[in-house]
Design an enzyme around this catalytic site. Structure first.
Site, PDB file in Angstrom:
ATOM      1  N   ARG A  19     -14.566  79.006  42.752  1.00 50.14           N
ATOM      2  CA  ARG A  19     -15.920  78.582  42.377  1.00 50.14           C
ATOM      3  C   ARG A  19     -15.938  78.206  40.881  1.00 50.14           C
ATOM      4  NH1 ARG A  19     -15.564  79.054  46.636  1.00 50.14           N
ATOM      5  NH2 ARG A  19     -15.563  76.834  46.303  1.00 50.14           N
TER       6      ARG A  19
ATOM      7  N   VAL B 221     -25.268  80.815  40.304  1.00 48.10           N
ATOM      8  CA  VAL B 221     -24.265  81.396  39.418  1.00 48.10           C
ATOM      9  C   VAL B 221     -23.469  80.294  38.714  1.00 48.10           C
ATOM     10  CG1 VAL B 221     -24.151  83.542  40.717  1.00 48.10           C
ATOM     11  CG2 VAL B 221     -22.634  81.658  41.379  1.00 48.10           C
TER      12      VAL B 221
ATOM     13  N   HIS C 233     -28.782  86.423  39.337  1.00 43.87           N
ATOM     14  CA  HIS C 233     -27.657  86.854  40.177  1.00 43.87           C
ATOM     15  C   HIS C 233     -26.318  86.766  39.445  1.00 43.87           C
ATOM     16  CE1 HIS C 233     -30.142  86.055  44.097  1.00 43.87           C
ATOM     17  NE2 HIS C 233     -30.467  87.175  43.492  1.00 43.87           N
TER      18      HIS C 233
ATOM     19  N   CYS D  16     -16.603  94.619  33.205  1.00 44.76           N
ATOM     20  CA  CYS D  16     -15.638  95.720  33.337  1.00 44.76           C
ATOM     21  C   CYS D  16     -16.353  96.928  33.927  1.00 44.76           C
ATOM     22  CB  CYS D  16     -15.021  96.057  31.985  1.00 44.76           C
ATOM     23  SG  CYS D  16     -13.878  97.450  32.090  1.00 44.76           S
TER      24      CYS D  16
ATOM     25  N   CYS E  83     -15.811 100.150  31.414  1.00 44.81           N
ATOM     26  CA  CYS E  83     -16.532 100.341  30.136  1.00 44.81           C
ATOM     27  C   CYS E  83     -17.848  99.546  30.106  1.00 44.81           C
ATOM     28  CB  CYS E  83     -15.653  99.939  28.954  1.00 44.81           C
ATOM     29  SG  CYS E  83     -15.443  98.155  28.778  1.00 44.81           S
TER      30      CYS E  83
ATOM     31  N   THR F 227     -34.544  76.664  47.290  1.00 41.23           N
ATOM     32  CA  THR F 227     -34.137  77.997  47.744  1.00 41.23           C
ATOM     33  C   THR F 227     -34.682  78.258  49.138  1.00 41.23           C
ATOM     34  OG1 THR F 227     -34.255  80.373  47.297  1.00 41.23           O
ATOM     35  CG2 THR F 227     -35.964  79.024  46.291  1.00 41.23           C
ATOM     36  N   SER F 228     -33.856  78.905  49.966  1.00 40.50           N
ATOM     37  CA  SER F 228     -34.230  79.093  51.369  1.00 40.50           C
ATOM     38  C   SER F 228     -35.264  80.205  51.543  1.00 40.50           C
ATOM     39  CB  SER F 228     -32.993  79.423  52.192  1.00 40.50           C
ATOM     40  OG  SER F 228     -32.396  80.607  51.704  1.00 40.50           O
TER      41      SER F 228
HETATM   42  P1  NAD Z   1     -29.537  78.882  50.225  1.00 43.88           P
HETATM   43  O1  NAD Z   1     -28.204  78.251  50.399  1.00 43.88           O
HETATM   44  O2  NAD Z   1     -29.894  80.044  51.055  1.00 43.88           O
HETATM   45  O3  NAD Z   1     -30.688  77.782  50.435  1.00 43.88           O
HETATM   46  C1  NAD Z   1     -30.641  76.523  49.837  1.00 43.88           C
HETATM   47  C2  NAD Z   1     -31.936  75.788  50.157  1.00 43.88           C
HETATM   48  O4  NAD Z   1     -31.909  74.553  49.448  1.00 43.88           O
HETATM   49  C3  NAD Z   1     -32.135  75.459  51.631  1.00 43.88           C
HETATM   50  O5  NAD Z   1     -33.451  75.835  52.017  1.00 43.88           O
HETATM   51  C4  NAD Z   1     -31.954  73.931  51.707  1.00 43.88           C
HETATM   52  O6  NAD Z   1     -32.796  73.324  52.665  1.00 43.88           O
HETATM   53  C5  NAD Z   1     -32.348  73.510  50.309  1.00 43.88           C
HETATM   54  N1  NAD Z   1     -31.698  72.280  49.838  1.00 43.88           N
HETATM   55  C6  NAD Z   1     -30.459  71.789  50.146  1.00 43.88           C
HETATM   56  N2  NAD Z   1     -30.235  70.651  49.498  1.00 43.88           N
HETATM   57  C7  NAD Z   1     -31.339  70.384  48.757  1.00 43.88           C
HETATM   58  C8  NAD Z   1     -31.715  69.337  47.863  1.00 43.88           C
HETATM   59  N3  NAD Z   1     -30.913  68.304  47.590  1.00 43.88           N
HETATM   60  N4  NAD Z   1     -32.937  69.408  47.289  1.00 43.88           N
HETATM   61  C9  NAD Z   1     -33.799  70.431  47.557  1.00 43.88           C
HETATM   62  N5  NAD Z   1     -33.502  71.443  48.399  1.00 43.88           N
HETATM   63  C10 NAD Z   1     -32.286  71.427  48.981  1.00 43.88           C
HETATM   64  O7  NAD Z   1     -29.613  79.243  48.696  1.00 43.88           O
HETATM   65  P2  NAD Z   1     -30.477  80.325  47.898  1.00 43.88           P
HETATM   66  O8  NAD Z   1     -31.842  80.411  48.464  1.00 43.88           O
HETATM   67  O9  NAD Z   1     -30.276  79.988  46.470  1.00 43.88           O
HETATM   68  O10 NAD Z   1     -29.801  81.740  48.189  1.00 43.88           O
HETATM   69  C11 NAD Z   1     -28.451  81.866  48.302  1.00 43.88           C
HETATM   70  C12 NAD Z   1     -27.719  82.795  47.345  1.00 43.88           C
HETATM   71  O11 NAD Z   1     -26.423  82.173  47.259  1.00 43.88           O
HETATM   72  C13 NAD Z   1     -28.176  82.901  45.924  1.00 43.88           C
HETATM   73  O12 NAD Z   1     -28.221  84.239  45.640  1.00 43.88           O
HETATM   74  C14 NAD Z   1     -27.073  82.260  45.063  1.00 43.88           C
HETATM   75  O13 NAD Z   1     -26.645  83.155  44.045  1.00 43.88           O
HETATM   76  C15 NAD Z   1     -25.911  82.048  45.973  1.00 43.88           C
HETATM   77  N6  NAD Z   1     -25.299  80.694  45.868  1.00 43.88           N
HETATM   78  C16 NAD Z   1     -25.248  80.067  44.655  1.00 43.88           C
HETATM   79  C17 NAD Z   1     -24.747  78.779  44.544  1.00 43.88           C
HETATM   80  C18 NAD Z   1     -24.698  78.142  43.162  1.00 43.88           C
HETATM   81  O14 NAD Z   1     -24.620  78.844  42.159  1.00 43.88           O
HETATM   82  N7  NAD Z   1     -24.803  76.804  43.070  1.00 43.88           N
HETATM   83  C19 NAD Z   1     -24.286  78.107  45.677  1.00 43.88           C
HETATM   84  C20 NAD Z   1     -24.341  78.775  46.921  1.00 43.88           C
HETATM   85  C21 NAD Z   1     -24.873  80.066  46.995  1.00 43.88           C
HETATM   86 ZN    ZN Z   2     -13.440  97.681  29.830  1.00 46.09          ZN
END
Ligand code: NAD
Ligand code: ZN
Length: 236
Positions: free
Chosen positions: A60, A94, A110, A118, A121, A178-179
């Site tokens: 990642r 992230v 997150h 760590c 520590c 966000t979903s």
């Molecule tokens: P999720 O994957 O559960 O949901 C993503 C949402 O975004 C969905 O509802 C989808 O329909 C929508 N979506 C997809 N493409 C889109 C676009 N172009 N425009 C607008 N909406 C769009 O993600 P979440 O709700 O963030 O929760 C998942 C967890 O996964 C989080 O805690 C996160 O830390 C982690 N995660 C992070 C990343 C990253 O850092 N980029 C990637 C994957 C998962």
């Molecule tokens: Zn340490």
């Protein structure tokens, strides 16, 4: 005057980074880049198989060098730069695309791919390259205690006091990509609504807490958000 401008809280999720080429979870059938969440994003998985988990986050982290902020990240940073009122961006992501777009008042609830932690520590420090399971901590010198500074399922998200304070004061809450399935972030809309805020969902499709929002914009963040924020700057 700034004090008359509405206080704004924005929550972003994986969907805002989708158009940059960073895959979301749910769009891939509940998998994160082909991995089950239980195998790579829980403390138990790390105990069971630290190599697999470290390798997943190393990949990642490497991916960040191949992707760029998209129009949605840039629109948010530009809005923040032009807005004189109180503004806070909270991301569940992230990745580092918001900061690379220029966002400043930003909380990674997150954690961050580019930080390690760590467990011996408690020092958090930057990690740009691969992290090995036997690497030594720069602070305490011990090996075997380093992990990605990512909040895994079952762990406590960061900055919750600051986030709830901002939600309780906000007059506009915007949720993007966000979903609405991962708590506590999925519950922020309710806190904002109870504080009297207008609540807007921008997502490809209705998320899990969609019915709690007062306004919905369904479409790609990179297309809908720049237009929405441009209009907002004119209105407020
Ligand atoms: P999720 O994957 O559960 O949901 C993503 C949402 O975004 C969905 O509802 C989808 O329909 C929508 N979506 C997809 N493409 C889109 C676009 N172009 N425009 C607008 N909406 C769009 O993600 P979440 O709700 O963030 O929760 C998942 C967890 O996964 C989080 O805690 C996160 O830390 C982690 N995660 C992070 C990343 C990253 O850092 N980029 C990637 C994957 C998962
Ligand atoms: Zn340490």
């Amino acid at each position: 005057m700034a004090k008359d401008l509405p206080s704004i809280v924005v929550l972003t999720g994986a969907g805002i980074s989708a158009e940059s080429g960073v895959k979301t979870f749910r769009d891939a059938g509940g998998l994160w880049e082909g991995h089950r969440v239980e195998d790579v994003a829980t403390p138990e998985a790390f105990v069971r198989n630290p190599l697999v988990v470290q390798d997943f986050y190393n990949q990642r982290r490497q991916q960040l060098t191949t992707v760029e902020p998209n129009a949605a990240h840039i629109a948010l940073a530009d809005f923040e730069g032009s807005y004189a009122g109180e503004f806070l961006l909270v991301t569940q992501n992230v990745d580092n695309l918001h900061e690379r777009a220029g966002s400043r008042k930003l909380l990674h609830m997150h954690g961050e791919l580019l930080n390690k932690y760590c467990t011996l520590c408690f020092e958090v420090s930057e990690q740009t390259g691969d992290l090995g399971i036997d690497d030594c901590c720069v602070q305490c010198g011990q090996s075997g205690g380093l992990r990605p500074d990512i909040v895994w399922f079952g762990e406590m998200p960061k900055y919750m006091d600051t986030i709830y304070d901002a939600l309780a004061r906000c007059k506009l809450f915007l949720s993007i990509g966000t979903s609405g399935n991962v708590y506590p972030a999925a519950g922020f809309v309710q806190v904002a609504a109870e504080a009297g805020a207008q609540t807007i969902e921008i997502n490809l499709d209705p998320g899990g807490s969609s019915r709690l929002f007062s306004q919905h914009i369904h479409g790609k963040a990179g297309e809908c958000l720049p237009a929405y924020l441009k209009n907002l700057l004119v209105k407020v």
